[in-house]
Design an enzyme around this catalytic site. Structure first.
Site, PDB file in Angstrom:
ATOM      1  N   LYS A   1     -19.053   0.122 -18.794  1.00 24.21           N
ATOM      2  CA  LYS A   1     -18.140  -0.993 -18.516  1.00 24.21           C
ATOM      3  C   LYS A   1     -17.836  -1.078 -17.016  1.00 24.21           C
ATOM      4  O   LYS A   1     -17.826  -2.160 -16.435  1.00 24.21           O
ATOM      5  CB  LYS A   1     -16.847  -0.850 -19.320  1.00 24.21           C
ATOM      6  CG  LYS A   1     -17.040  -0.919 -20.845  1.00 24.21           C
ATOM      7  CD  LYS A   1     -17.584  -2.256 -21.306  1.00 24.21           C
ATOM      8  CE  LYS A   1     -17.811  -2.309 -22.806  1.00 24.21           C
ATOM      9  NZ  LYS A   1     -18.486  -3.550 -23.237  1.00 24.21           N
TER      10      LYS A   1
ATOM     11  N   TYR B   1     -19.839   5.516 -22.289  1.00 24.51           N
ATOM     12  CA  TYR B   1     -19.452   4.172 -22.709  1.00 24.51           C
ATOM     13  C   TYR B   1     -18.575   3.524 -21.632  1.00 24.51           C
ATOM     14  O   TYR B   1     -18.812   2.398 -21.204  1.00 24.51           O
ATOM     15  CB  TYR B   1     -18.690   4.233 -24.043  1.00 24.51           C
ATOM     16  CG  TYR B   1     -17.890   2.989 -24.319  1.00 24.51           C
ATOM     17  CD1 TYR B   1     -18.513   1.827 -24.749  1.00 24.51           C
ATOM     18  CD2 TYR B   1     -16.502   2.961 -24.110  1.00 24.51           C
ATOM     19  CE1 TYR B   1     -17.791   0.665 -24.962  1.00 24.51           C
ATOM     20  CE2 TYR B   1     -15.769   1.809 -24.321  1.00 24.51           C
ATOM     21  CZ  TYR B   1     -16.417   0.659 -24.747  1.00 24.51           C
ATOM     22  OH  TYR B   1     -15.690  -0.481 -24.942  1.00 24.51           O
TER      23      TYR B   1
ATOM     24  N   SER C   1     -13.090  -3.245 -20.814  1.00 23.15           N
ATOM     25  CA  SER C   1     -12.212  -2.379 -21.593  1.00 23.15           C
ATOM     26  C   SER C   1     -11.185  -1.726 -20.694  1.00 23.15           C
ATOM     27  O   SER C   1     -11.470  -1.436 -19.516  1.00 23.15           O
ATOM     28  CB  SER C   1     -13.060  -1.294 -22.251  1.00 23.15           C
ATOM     29  OG  SER C   1     -12.242  -0.256 -22.744  1.00 23.15           O
TER      30      SER C   1
END
Ligand code: UDP
Length: 339
Positions: free
Chosen positions: A152, A148, A124
């Site tokens: 990644k 989150y 991302s």
């Protein structure tokens, strides 16, 4: 080639499955259905005209994952499965770290044992952190502002380490900007299980009458109209980026490659609102409220590396994205029905 798609019933996974099959690949899906409806599968079968082989389990189940690799011929993996809600990750950090990291570790372990060394990973643009200059290029340092995002960053690092130890691996880290839009049929699209956090799903629900009005989180940013700029990319363009990355893995000499998947265009929240209004054919109610914690003024890609190395470019406009999101939402006002 036989491609295992983890999270293949999800929003980006489902659109990628269609393009893989159209490109002549043999597809296998594994999905826990924790955040996807089984109806997706019958719709994918209707679009592709092919029965799909689907394994319904959580990748963290080491026995089932090992068994899948022992049983099936797999040439490459596209790994979409994972929790993805930024706000929820702040509330439930342990759940996010556990789910996203463990599932990837179990998957990569099974791949290593069965000599499956081609992997495309859903990363991302959030890995560029809070203060990155725009346009964002792949060489910027990585960091994150929420659990989150850290999953990644951490998974990217884990995969780089795997590739150092086992240089025969070919890994693509694809950094997505803001995926929106839906398949042209209007039969598959994004289906948030709760109140949407993201702009276009929220706007879609306002347009279809499920929410009263859009709240725009701040119009006092240092941008042309005061609302933040994002790089919205059509999910079909994004899916095409995966097909291009997968085919590049067959020829590249690099164990790890990082590619931004974005348009390179910064579009404001008000621009998106107006594009959506054009798609729907009427004005949509909104109000300006305070900034949302953690939002940055501008995020958009430098897309040149993907263009040069993959021969891939996003072609669809914000009007295309809104028209397709609206077709999906208006045909499916409550998202996918329960099976
Ligand atoms: N946004 C908004 N209202 C909403 C949802 C989002 O004004 O209900 C804005 C948000 O502040 C950001 C942009 O829309 O500037 C995109 O937000 P989204 O959550 O879709 O993606 P992000 O870039 O934050 O991952």
């Amino acid at each position: 080639m036989r491609v295992l798609v983890t999270g293949g019933a999800g929003y980006i996974g489902s659109h990628t499955v269609i393009q893989l099959i159209a490109a002549g690949q043999d597809v296998l899906i594994v999905d826990s259905f924790a955040n996807a409806k089984p109806t997706v599968i019958s719709r994918l079968e209707a679009i592709t005209g092919k029965p799909l082989l689907v394994y319904a389990f959580d990748l963290r189940d080491t026995d089932k994952t090992e068994d899948l690799f022992a049983r099936e011929q797999i040439d490459a993996v596209i790994h979409f499965a994972g929790h993805k809600a930024v706000g929820e990750s702040v509330q439930k950090p342990l759940e996010y770290y556990e789910n996203n990291l463990d599932s990837t570790l179990v998957l990569a372990g099974a791949m290593a044992r069965h000599a499956v060394t081609k992997l495309v990973f859903s990363s991302s643009a959030t890995v560029y952190g809070a203060n990155a200059p725009v346009p964002m290029s792949e060489d910027l340092p990585t960091s994150a502002t929420n659990p989150y995002g850290w999953t990644k960053v951490m998974i990217e690092q884990i995969l780089r380490d795997v590739a150092v130890a086992q240089p025969e691996w070919r890994i693509a880290l694809l950094r997505y900007f803001n995926p929106v839009g839906a398949h042209a049929s209007g039969t598959i699209g994004e289906d948030p299980s709760d109140i949407p956090n993201n702009l276009v799903p929220y706007l879609s629900q306002v347009a279809v009458g499920r929410r009263e009005k859009l709240q725009i989180f701040g119009d006092d940013y240092d941008t042309p109209d005061g609302t933040p700029l994002r790089d919205y990319i059509h999910v079909e363009d994004l899916a095409a980026g995966h097909i291009a990355a997968l085919s590049k893995l067959a020829t590249t000499e690099s164990p790890v490659s990082t590619w931004n998947l974005g348009t390179g265009v910064g579009t404001s929240v008000l621009d998106v609102l107006h594009a959506f209004e054009r798609a729907v054919g009427r004005a949509l109610p909104y109000e300006i409220v305070g900034r949302r914690a953690g939002d940055i003024a501008a995020s958009y890609a430098d897309p040149h590396r993907a263009h040069a190395e993959l021969g891939w470019t996003a072609t669809r406009t914000i009007d295309d994205m809104c028209a397709d999101s609206w077709r999906w939402q208006s045909q499916n006002p409550n998202g996918y029905p329960d099976a």
